[in-house]
Enzyme design. Structure first.
Site, short mmCIF file in Angstrom:
data_model
loop_
_atom_site.label_atom_id
_atom_site.label_comp_id
_atom_site.label_asym_id
_atom_site.label_seq_id
_atom_site.Cartn_x
_atom_site.Cartn_y
_atom_site.Cartn_z
N HIS A 1 2.02 1.84 -3.57
CA HIS A 1 0.81 2.22 -4.32
C HIS A 1 0.49 3.85 -3.91
O HIS A 1 0.31 4.44 -4.94
CB HIS A 1 -0.36 1.61 -3.66
CG HIS A 1 -1.72 1.82 -3.90
ND1 HIS A 1 -2.32 3.09 -3.22
CD2 HIS A 1 -2.58 1.66 -4.94
CE1 HIS A 1 -3.41 3.38 -3.89
NE2 HIS A 1 -3.87 2.46 -4.77
N LYS B 1 0.94 -1.35 -0.04
CA LYS B 1 -0.08 -0.01 0.01
C LYS B 1 0.86 1.40 -0.03
O LYS B 1 0.45 2.28 -0.56
CB LYS B 1 -0.89 -0.08 1.10
CG LYS B 1 -1.78 1.18 1.12
CD LYS B 1 -2.84 1.43 0.28
CE LYS B 1 -3.98 2.41 0.43
NZ LYS B 1 -3.44 3.68 1.31
N GLU C 1 0.97 6.80 -6.70
CA GLU C 1 -0.12 7.81 -6.57
C GLU C 1 0.18 9.22 -6.71
O GLU C 1 -0.24 10.21 -7.52
CB GLU C 1 -1.11 7.40 -5.50
CG GLU C 1 -2.36 8.52 -5.30
CD GLU C 1 -3.24 8.21 -4.17
OE1 GLU C 1 -3.40 9.09 -3.27
OE2 GLU C 1 -3.79 7.01 -4.17
#
Length: 330
Positions: free
Chosen positions: A195, A192, A199
């Site tokens: 991730h 995450k 982003e």
């Protein structure tokens, strides 16, 4: 289908409350607790079992208990420690927030000494998760995670959320449902974290490109471009089509100039941790690093450095920069 675990949620902000609501829609009732009695009461009216404290939550939840902690990062470790004092061997604590993956190892070790399981879940979906589902990146013991499968499957978007990748055949994999057991403790939050670092880079690329469009009326030749319409056309068939672009187009439809938004852009930690991980691994991460530094610059953290640059230009070449508005007052 296996029976859903006895489930509770601590932290009823937008993410925590909507996770409870999505589970309720799948027939899973939660015991809930938050420091805000109003937040607890609101979910109680929707069918959740309310509690007045962590001790009360533990008393109302049959064993073996599964408690999901969804609180700000600054109080996650203390919340886990306090909740653990009311749990028993065989119970499980899930950290679903944006915690640093190395902290997971410490929490898992402390809980393991008490016989309590620890699972880390990187949770993506934001305020839209209730309707769209949550993309879940999970770390923890294989058997413990398997026992929580009904929870994760209920929260995930499902196979129908995206067209199947060409070449995939047969029974859909776990990832195709929108959740994945990534590996041992810490791996969920690690995935995450990266991730979120990606982003940062995607958001910065869109922002910089649209900023060039905004300035194009002062170029030669000059172009008076309709930025909302450009983002709209990109949403249809473009290589850069994405949910981030969808949200950008929505914001521009609501406000072409975006003047009600601040130019101050915060970072919540994952971008920094991603860059630290890149350094630790010796992996060049030019875009991810630059996007993080751009957020620092948005908060005027480069103000002194820019003054130094201006001073050097003046000293070596006599380039007299325009004084800042602040320095010209009175």
């Amino acid at each position: 289908m296996s029976q859903a675990p006895n489930f509770a949620m601590i932290g009823l902000g937008r993410m925590g409350a909507n996770i409870v609501r999505r589970l309720s829609g799948a027939g899973i009732t939660s015991v809930v607790f938050d420091l805000s009695p109003q937040a607890v009461e609101a979910l109680g009216k929707e069918g959740s079992i309310t509690s007045s404290s962590m001790a009360d939550l533990a008393a109302k939840l049959p064993t073996p208990r599964t408690v999901w902690v969804m609180v700000p990062a600054s109080v996650t470790d203390s919340t886990i420690a306090e909740m653990a004092s009311h749990l028993s061997a065989g119970d499980t604590i899930i950290d679903g927030g944006n915690s640093y993956y190395k902290n997971d190892l410490k929490n898992a070790e402390i809980l393991n000494a008490k016989g309590i399981n620890f699972v880390d879940v990187g949770t993506s979906g934001g305020v839209y998760g209730l309707e769209r589902g949550y993309s879940l990146m999970i770390g923890g013991d294989k058997d413990v995670v398997a026992g929580l499968d009904p929870i994760f499957k209920a929260l995930a978007p499902g196979v129908e959320a995206a067209e199947r990748t060409p070449g995939r055949t047969g029974e859909p994999t776990q990832a195709e449902y929108g959740y994945l057991h990534c590996g041992p403790v810490g791996s969920g939050h690690f995935v995450k974290m990266i991730h979120n670092g990606i982003e940062y880079g995607m958001m910065a690329a869109f922002a910089e490109g649209l900023a060039i469009f905004e300035a194009a009326d002062g170029m030669t030749p000059a172009y008076d471009l309709d930025i909302p319409e450009i983002t709209e056309v990109w949403r249809r068939g473009s290589v850069v089509a994405s949910w981030l672009l969808d949200l950008t187009a929505q914001a521009l439809q609501e406000s072409t100039e975006l003047k009600e938004y601040s130019t101050h852009v915060s970072d919540s930690g994952e971008g920094r941790w991603t860059v630290q991980a890149a350094i630790e691994a010796g992996i060049p991460a030019h875009v991810l690093s630059a996007s993080l530094y751009a957020r620092f610059a948005s908060r005027n953290n480069d103000e002194f450095a820019n003054r130094v640059l201006s001073a050097m230009r003046y000293k070596f070449g006599g380039h007299n920069e325009k004084p800042s508005a602040e320095n010209t007052k009175a």
